[in-house]
Design an enzyme around this catalytic site. Structure first.
Site, mmCIF file in Angstrom:
data_model
loop_
_atom_site.group_PDB
_atom_site.id
_atom_site.type_symbol
_atom_site.label_atom_id
_atom_site.label_comp_id
_atom_site.label_asym_id
_atom_site.label_seq_id
_atom_site.Cartn_x
_atom_site.Cartn_y
_atom_site.Cartn_z
ATOM 1 N N HIS A 65 38.933 41.955 49.438
ATOM 2 C CA HIS A 65 40.126 41.525 48.692
ATOM 3 C C HIS A 65 41.312 42.440 48.985
ATOM 4 O O HIS A 65 42.455 41.981 49.090
ATOM 5 C CB HIS A 65 39.829 41.478 47.193
ATOM 6 C CG HIS A 65 38.924 40.338 46.825
ATOM 7 N ND1 HIS A 65 38.098 40.352 45.715
ATOM 8 C CD2 HIS A 65 38.701 39.149 47.434
ATOM 9 C CE1 HIS A 65 37.416 39.215 45.668
ATOM 10 N NE2 HIS A 65 37.769 38.471 46.701
ATOM 11 N N ARG A 104 25.388 37.996 38.834
ATOM 12 C CA ARG A 104 26.230 37.172 39.724
ATOM 13 C C ARG A 104 27.213 38.034 40.520
ATOM 14 O O ARG A 104 27.657 37.648 41.594
ATOM 15 C CB ARG A 104 26.966 36.083 38.920
ATOM 16 C CG ARG A 104 27.700 35.111 39.821
ATOM 17 C CD ARG A 104 28.095 33.818 39.123
ATOM 18 N NE ARG A 104 28.863 32.985 40.034
ATOM 19 C CZ ARG A 104 29.189 31.731 39.816
ATOM 20 N NH1 ARG A 104 28.804 31.129 38.699
ATOM 21 N NH2 ARG A 104 29.894 31.040 40.698
ATOM 22 N N ASN A 143 29.403 39.337 45.196
ATOM 23 C CA ASN A 143 30.646 39.944 45.663
ATOM 24 C C ASN A 143 30.397 41.115 46.607
ATOM 25 O O ASN A 143 31.315 41.909 46.857
ATOM 26 C CB ASN A 143 31.487 40.409 44.465
ATOM 27 C CG ASN A 143 32.006 39.228 43.671
ATOM 28 O OD1 ASN A 143 32.359 38.206 44.233
ATOM 29 N ND2 ASN A 143 32.014 39.364 42.357
ATOM 30 N N LYS A 153 32.591 27.846 39.851
ATOM 31 C CA LYS A 153 33.860 28.564 39.707
ATOM 32 C C LYS A 153 34.955 27.693 40.299
ATOM 33 O O LYS A 153 34.912 27.335 41.484
ATOM 34 C CB LYS A 153 33.830 29.893 40.459
ATOM 35 C CG LYS A 153 33.121 31.009 39.712
ATOM 36 C CD LYS A 153 33.340 32.335 40.427
ATOM 37 C CE LYS A 153 32.575 33.445 39.751
ATOM 38 N NZ LYS A 153 32.688 34.725 40.494
ATOM 39 N N HIS A 186 33.145 42.338 48.851
ATOM 40 C CA HIS A 186 34.387 41.662 48.451
ATOM 41 C C HIS A 186 35.459 42.597 47.879
ATOM 42 O O HIS A 186 36.633 42.235 47.887
ATOM 43 C CB HIS A 186 34.084 40.532 47.458
ATOM 44 C CG HIS A 186 33.546 39.298 48.134
ATOM 45 N ND1 HIS A 186 32.415 39.312 48.921
ATOM 46 C CD2 HIS A 186 33.982 38.014 48.162
ATOM 47 C CE1 HIS A 186 32.182 38.093 49.384
ATOM 48 N NE2 HIS A 186 33.120 37.287 48.940
ATOM 49 N N HIS A 226 39.506 34.797 54.855
ATOM 50 C CA HIS A 226 38.686 35.405 53.810
ATOM 51 C C HIS A 226 37.334 35.878 54.369
ATOM 52 O O HIS A 226 36.920 37.015 54.143
ATOM 53 C CB HIS A 226 38.475 34.394 52.674
ATOM 54 C CG HIS A 226 37.505 34.861 51.634
ATOM 55 N ND1 HIS A 226 37.768 35.893 50.756
ATOM 56 C CD2 HIS A 226 36.241 34.462 51.349
ATOM 57 C CE1 HIS A 226 36.725 36.102 49.968
ATOM 58 N NE2 HIS A 226 35.783 35.239 50.306
ATOM 59 N N GLU A 237 28.789 35.214 35.182
ATOM 60 C CA GLU A 237 28.977 36.551 35.755
ATOM 61 C C GLU A 237 29.054 37.659 34.705
ATOM 62 O O GLU A 237 29.992 38.440 34.654
ATOM 63 C CB GLU A 237 30.217 36.576 36.669
ATOM 64 C CG GLU A 237 30.154 37.727 37.659
ATOM 65 C CD GLU A 237 31.183 37.655 38.780
ATOM 66 O OE1 GLU A 237 31.399 36.558 39.314
ATOM 67 O OE2 GLU A 237 31.743 38.698 39.097
ATOM 68 N N LYS A 277 22.066 31.434 46.080
ATOM 69 C CA LYS A 277 23.178 31.362 45.125
ATOM 70 C C LYS A 277 22.738 30.614 43.864
ATOM 71 O O LYS A 277 23.053 31.029 42.745
ATOM 72 C CB LYS A 277 24.416 30.701 45.742
ATOM 73 C CG LYS A 277 25.563 30.630 44.726
ATOM 74 C CD LYS A 277 26.933 30.610 45.311
ATOM 75 C CE LYS A 277 27.970 30.689 44.175
ATOM 76 N NZ LYS A 277 29.341 30.636 44.627
ATOM 77 N N ARG A 307 40.428 17.018 29.103
ATOM 78 C CA ARG A 307 39.476 18.036 28.626
ATOM 79 C C ARG A 307 38.155 18.027 29.392
ATOM 80 O O ARG A 307 37.132 18.470 28.893
ATOM 81 C CB ARG A 307 39.217 17.907 27.119
ATOM 82 C CG ARG A 307 40.476 18.063 26.306
ATOM 83 C CD ARG A 307 40.207 18.242 24.840
ATOM 84 N NE ARG A 307 41.469 18.388 24.148
ATOM 85 C CZ ARG A 307 42.255 17.388 23.791
ATOM 86 N NH1 ARG A 307 41.866 16.141 24.018
ATOM 87 N NH2 ARG A 307 43.380 17.597 23.186
ATOM 88 N N GLU A 346 29.659 34.843 55.045
ATOM 89 C CA GLU A 346 29.066 34.645 53.711
ATOM 90 C C GLU A 346 27.565 34.351 53.828
ATOM 91 O O GLU A 346 26.781 34.737 52.957
ATOM 92 C CB GLU A 346 29.768 33.512 52.953
ATOM 93 C CG GLU A 346 31.269 33.706 52.739
ATOM 94 C CD GLU A 346 31.614 34.647 51.577
ATOM 95 O OE1 GLU A 346 30.712 35.248 50.967
ATOM 96 O OE2 GLU A 346 32.833 34.780 51.297
#
Ligand code: NAD
Ligand code: GLY
Length: 374
Positions: free
Chosen positions: A253, A242, A246, A144, A249, A267, A238, A228, A122, A186
């Site tokens: 994607h 946040r 992206n 993330k 992105h 990427h 987010e 960031k 946990r 980035e």
């Protein structure tokens, strides 16, 4: 040359230390976090061959024992099978609630090891030692974590903040140039989304940075992490701001999905193309001047990143195919396309309901455009 950026998240706050030589002193940095002198290191085989001996020696020098699991390099490791291997190994190593997991690698290892730490017993604490530029400026910061599902990227995961991030910029010396440039996309993204002066600085220093200028690398990573960290501190999960991270992105994607998440397009390379397209779309919708996409394209091309869809090896589906892939993106809400757009360089915002015809026109134009000279 050392910099520290604090990610302010109340009881889950942590430092991101940035500079060359941090791996050699990792033992001193970790000691205060350890309940007993032992850590479990998760890495990939490529990174292990280059950097694990130095980490193990640094830990041993501080009296810390280390067990290590080296997984195959590559995105395919960030899936259910890789997660099972990592978690079962941690259990076999008797890693307990008060122990520490250390992720040594790029975003694949950071996301996977972070998620394994999040669900083991946990939740156990973990430390990120990012070894790619992308991981140092993006994936190691902000909590993330997760894996890919066969149905899509990053569909399984958790927010689990690290206890410490050690971004040793010296480790970037062994990174292949293509991977370095993918991470650089980035870095440029941070300037484009929120700091025009940073982008202007990058336009000047970018080539030196790619050639190995150590001080410029520290400055570029530190400014990216500062930006960031500030956004994550205001919007950890987010709910709003946040999403600005992206920028580029939604297009990226779709391009990654179209190329099968393969070595055809990394990427960060998809992000470079996505940044150009996001500025094209912003200009077409009248949000930013026409000169801005020209400037974005010029800088990314000068760095050696792809800026024209023609440069994607193996071809792409047409406009409708790419639009269909965008519609599957998780940023679509109630069938409406959400995009991060810009009112100018350094001024990104979230546009909730972008007309599909404008996106169609941008893609039509991009698919027809030739590769820029040079
Ligand atoms: P990666 O982890 O696959 O690393 C790229 C390649 O570089 C690998 O082959 C690796 O073995 C090699 N490598 C790593 N460090 C090296 C070094 N110092 N020297 C030589 N080789 C080295 O890829 P990445 O670009 O770092 O990360 C991509 C992943 O990050 C994706 O899965 C993406 O979804 C994720 N990501 C997560 C976040 C987040 O917020 N969690 C943000 C952005 C991206
Ligand atoms: N890379 C996007 C985020 O961390 O939110």
């Amino acid at each position: 040359m050392m910099r520290t950026v604090r990610v302010e998240l109340g009881p889950r706050s942590y430092d991101v230390r940035i500079g060359p030589g941090l791996l050699a002193t990792a033992g001193d940095a970790l000691r205060p976090l350890l309940a007993r002198p032992r850590v479990a290191v998760i890495t990939d085989e490529t990174v292990a061959a280059r950097h694990l001996p130095e980490l193990a020696a640094a830990l041993a020098g501080s009296g810390i024992g280390a067990a290590a699991l080296a997984l195959p390099p590559g995105e395919a490791t960030k899936g259910w099978a890789g997660l099972e291997r990592a978690v079962e190994w941690l259990i076999a190593e008797r890693i307990e609630r008060r122990d520490l997991v250390l992720a040594l690698g790029g975003g694949v290892i950071g996301d996977l090891a972070g998620f394994a730490a999040a669900i083991l017993r946990r939740g156990v604490r973990f430390v990120q030692v990012p070894t790619t530029l992308l991981a140092q400026v993006d994936s190691s910061v902000g909590g993330k974590t997760g894996i890919n599902s066969p149905r899509g990227k990053n569909l399984v995961g958790a927010f689990h903040q690290p206890a410490l991030v050690l971004a040793d910029t010296g480790l970037l010396d062994t990174l292949p140039r293509r991977e370095f440039l993918a991470g650089y996309a980035e870095v440029a993204k941070y300037g484009l989304l929120g700091d025009a002066a940073f982008f202007a600085w990058l336009e000047g220093v970018g080539p030196a940075l790619a050639a190995g200028d150590a001080a410029a690398r520290v400055q570029a990573v530190a400014r990216s992490v500062e930006m960031k960290a500030a956004i994550v501190a205001r919007d950890e999960t987010e709910e709003g701001e946040r999403a600005l991270l992206n920028l580029g992105h939604t297009f990226a994607h779709a391009l990654e999905a179209a190329t099968g998440y393969s070595g055809r397009l990394l990427h960060g390379e998809a992000v470079a193309l996505g940044l150009v397209l996001a500025f094209d779309l912003s200009a077409r919708l009248g949000f930013c001047p026409q000169e801005d996409p020209v400037r974005v394209r010029a800088h990314l091309a000068a760095m050696g990143l792809p800026v024209a869809l023609e440069q994607v090896p193996g071809g792409l589906p047409g406009t409708e195919g790419l639009l269909a892939l965008m519609a599957q993106d998780k940023k679509v809400i109630d069938g409406r396309l959400r995009f991060v757009l810009a009112r100018g360089i350094g001024q990104a915002f979230v546009a909730a309901d972008v007309p599909p015809d404008a996106v169609r026109a941008v893609l039509d134009q991009a698919l027809a455009a030739p590769v820029p000279p040079g």
